[in-house]
Design an enzyme around this catalytic site. Structure first.
Site, PDB file in Angstrom:
ATOM      1  CE1 TYR A   1      -3.760  -2.283   5.517  1.00 49.94           C
ATOM      2  CE2 TYR A   1      -3.329   0.053   5.177  1.00 49.94           C
ATOM      3  CZ  TYR A   1      -3.619  -1.204   4.665  1.00 49.94           C
ATOM      4  OH  TYR A   1      -3.768  -1.375   3.303  1.00 49.94           O
ATOM      5  CB  SER A  43      -0.849  -0.003   1.276  1.00 49.60           C
ATOM      6  OG  SER A  43      -1.503   1.228   1.447  1.00 49.60           O
TER       7      SER A  43
HETATM    8  N1  LIG Z   1      -8.795  -0.345  -0.782  1.00 48.02           N
HETATM    9  C1  LIG Z   1      -7.738   0.394  -0.558  1.00 48.02           C
HETATM   10  O1  LIG Z   1      -7.822   1.645  -0.493  1.00 48.02           O
HETATM   11  C2  LIG Z   1      -6.363  -0.223  -0.469  1.00 48.02           C
HETATM   12  C3  LIG Z   1      -5.249   0.616  -0.593  1.00 48.02           C
HETATM   13  C4  LIG Z   1      -3.974   0.054  -0.499  1.00 48.02           C
HETATM   14  C5  LIG Z   1      -3.822  -1.300  -0.274  1.00 48.02           C
HETATM   15  N2  LIG Z   1      -4.933  -2.092  -0.157  1.00 48.02           N
HETATM   16  C6  LIG Z   1      -4.716  -3.523   0.086  1.00 48.02           C
HETATM   17  O2  LIG Z   1      -5.363  -4.274  -0.910  1.00 48.02           O
HETATM   18  C7  LIG Z   1      -5.632  -5.583  -0.414  1.00 48.02           C
HETATM   19  C8  LIG Z   1      -7.050  -5.985  -0.798  1.00 48.02           C
HETATM   20  O3  LIG Z   1      -7.967  -5.128  -0.158  1.00 48.02           O
HETATM   21  P1  LIG Z   1      -9.257  -4.541  -0.899  1.00 48.02           P
HETATM   22  O4  LIG Z   1      -9.100  -3.074  -1.007  1.00 48.02           O
HETATM   23  O5  LIG Z   1      -9.564  -5.311  -2.110  1.00 48.02           O
HETATM   24  O6  LIG Z   1     -10.350  -4.766   0.241  1.00 48.02           O
HETATM   25  P2  LIG Z   1     -11.576  -5.766   0.389  1.00 48.02           P
HETATM   26  O7  LIG Z   1     -12.535  -5.573  -0.736  1.00 48.02           O
HETATM   27  O8  LIG Z   1     -12.055  -5.571   1.786  1.00 48.02           O
HETATM   28  O9  LIG Z   1     -10.921  -7.214   0.215  1.00 48.02           O
HETATM   29  C9  LIG Z   1     -10.185  -7.821   1.225  1.00 48.02           C
HETATM   30  C10 LIG Z   1     -10.081  -9.297   0.900  1.00 48.02           C
HETATM   31  O10 LIG Z   1      -9.310  -9.934   1.925  1.00 48.02           O
HETATM   32  C11 LIG Z   1     -10.062 -11.016   2.460  1.00 48.02           C
HETATM   33  N3  LIG Z   1      -9.774 -11.203   3.877  1.00 48.02           N
HETATM   34  C12 LIG Z   1      -9.889 -10.291   4.868  1.00 48.02           C
HETATM   35  N4  LIG Z   1      -9.596 -10.865   6.043  1.00 48.02           N
HETATM   36  C13 LIG Z   1      -9.297 -12.159   5.787  1.00 48.02           C
HETATM   37  C14 LIG Z   1      -8.943 -13.271   6.586  1.00 48.02           C
HETATM   38  N5  LIG Z   1      -8.837 -13.156   7.921  1.00 48.02           N
HETATM   39  N6  LIG Z   1      -8.709 -14.460   5.999  1.00 48.02           N
HETATM   40  C15 LIG Z   1      -8.831 -14.580   4.639  1.00 48.02           C
HETATM   41  N7  LIG Z   1      -9.171 -13.581   3.826  1.00 48.02           N
HETATM   42  C16 LIG Z   1      -9.408 -12.376   4.391  1.00 48.02           C
HETATM   43  C17 LIG Z   1     -11.522 -10.640   2.239  1.00 48.02           C
HETATM   44  O11 LIG Z   1     -12.349 -11.777   2.140  1.00 48.02           O
HETATM   45  P3  LIG Z   1     -13.294 -12.368   3.307  1.00 48.02           P
HETATM   46  O12 LIG Z   1     -13.884 -11.217   4.041  1.00 48.02           O
HETATM   47  O13 LIG Z   1     -14.280 -13.185   2.532  1.00 48.02           O
HETATM   48  O14 LIG Z   1     -12.395 -13.213   4.150  1.00 48.02           O
HETATM   49  C18 LIG Z   1     -11.447  -9.972   0.867  1.00 48.02           C
HETATM   50  O15 LIG Z   1     -11.488 -10.943  -0.146  1.00 48.02           O
HETATM   51  C19 LIG Z   1      -5.367  -5.524   1.088  1.00 48.02           C
HETATM   52  O16 LIG Z   1      -4.112  -6.128   1.371  1.00 48.02           O
HETATM   53  C20 LIG Z   1      -5.307  -4.028   1.387  1.00 48.02           C
HETATM   54  O17 LIG Z   1      -4.466  -3.756   2.482  1.00 48.02           O
HETATM   55  C21 LIG Z   1      -6.200  -1.592  -0.240  1.00 48.02           C
END
Ligand SMILES: NC(=O)c1ccc[n+]([C@@H]2O[C@H](COP(=O)([O-])OP(=O)(O)OC[C@H]3O[C@@H](n4cnc5c(N)ncnc54)[C@H](OP(=O)(O)O)[C@@H]3O)[C@@H](O)[C@H]2O)c1
Length: 258
Positions: A154, A141
């Site tokens: 985080y 990130s």
């Molecule tokens: N959105 C942003 O602004 C942003 C910015 C920078 C980096 N990121 C990174 O991008 C990545 C994906 O996030 P996203 O933005 O796509 O958010 P998201 O839509 O909330 O997706 C998160 C994913 O991780 C899974 N997950 C969460 N906790 C888990 C657990 N304990 N065990 C297994 N799976 C788990 C969730 O599935 P379940 O709930 O079904 O388990 C979901 O598939 C993350 O690493 C996040 O830190 C996001």
């Protein structure tokens, strides 16, 4: 790619992980999809199998549990799944004063974002080296480039991911294994909308998860490395070099204060 070789995507049930699954299915890669939401994974797997004629395996797991990575590797062995592309995407964070967020929650975030990612790399890299084939995308990130007060754990976990992953890039280069350190900025997913940052007032345009995936796969096609996903994020990272780190922490504190 042989019929047993797969892309393993953690956090594939929504957001960036789900978009990775869709993009790789279009490239005709077989998929192993991991997250806790079994029904969402099964619906996605069925859709991608029907549309693209690929194999798509569903592995429901809580990756924040101790030993989750070993359980996942065991399941892959039982199903004879060889991982050619590991996408460590599952991640979570929490917003608030550090001491007011439960220690249990902070430890879950640490295990999911750091421990499981580290273990999956450690357990899968030897076979990649042996086969002289493989690639890793670690989703970090822009939070990894500075402290983020009120979501300090985080940001610290993502600093680990960025530095660990950039280190791996060089260690694995001689073996022809590419590593992408993918650093999205704020992205339109459940992470902000439904997650633990609901109360955050984020000003500015968010990128789409499709844009993030496009940047990640373009980097993969071009040899890996540290990858930001927009011109704005590249500009902000460049400008941060000229501002004392303690000032940066103060400035961003205002964005995350509950
Ligand atoms: N959105 C942003 O602004 C942003 C910015 C920078 C980096 N990121 C990174 O991008 C990545 C994906 O996030 P996203 O933005 O796509 O958010 P998201 O839509 O909330 O997706 C998160 C994913 O991780 C899974 N997950 C969460 N906790 C888990 C657990 N304990 N065990 C297994 N799976 C788990 C969730 O599935 P379940 O709930 O079904 O388990 C979901 O598939 C993350 O690493 C996040 O830190 C996001």
């Amino acid at each position: 790619m042989n019929s047993k070789s797969y892309a393993l995507i953690t956090g594939a049930s929504s957001g960036i992980g789900e978009r990775f699954a869709r993009a790789l299915a279009r490239r005709r890669m077989n998929l192993a999809l991991v997250a806790r939401s079994q029904e969402k994974l099964e619906a996605l797997a069925q859709e991608l199998k029907n549309t693209h004629g690929i194999q798509a395996e569903v592995i429901p797991l809580d990756l924040a549990q101790p030993g989750a990575a070993q359980s996942l590797i065991q399941i892959l062995k039982e199903r004879q799944i060889e991982v050619d592309l590991l996408i460590n995407n599952a991640g979570a964070g929490a917003q608030g004063r550090f001491w007011e967020i439960s220690l249990e929650r902070e430890e879950q975030i640490l295990r999911l974002n750091v421990q499981t990612l580290l273990e999956l790399c450690h357990l899968l890299i030897p076979a990649m080296i042996q086969n002289r084939r493989g690639a890793i995308i670690n989703v970090s990130s822009t939070a990894s480039f500075q402290p983020l007060p009120y979501t300090s754990v985080y940001a610290a976990t993502k600093s680990f991911v960025t530095h660990f992953s950039m280190g791996l890039t060089e260690e694995l280069r001689p073996y022809g294994i590419k590593v992408v350190t993918l650093c999205p900025g704020p992205t339109q997913t459940n992470f902000f909308a439904a997650g633990e940052y609901r109360s955050m007032r984020f000003r500015g345009a968010m990128q789409s998860p499709e844009e993030v995936v496009k940047a990640g796969l373009r980097a993969l096609d071009h040899g890996g490395g540290l990858t930001l996903c927009s011109a704005r994020d590249n500009f902000l990272l460049f400008m941060e070099r000229f501002i004392p780190r303690s000032w940066v922490a103060r400035i961003v504190a205002g964005m995350f204060k509950p």
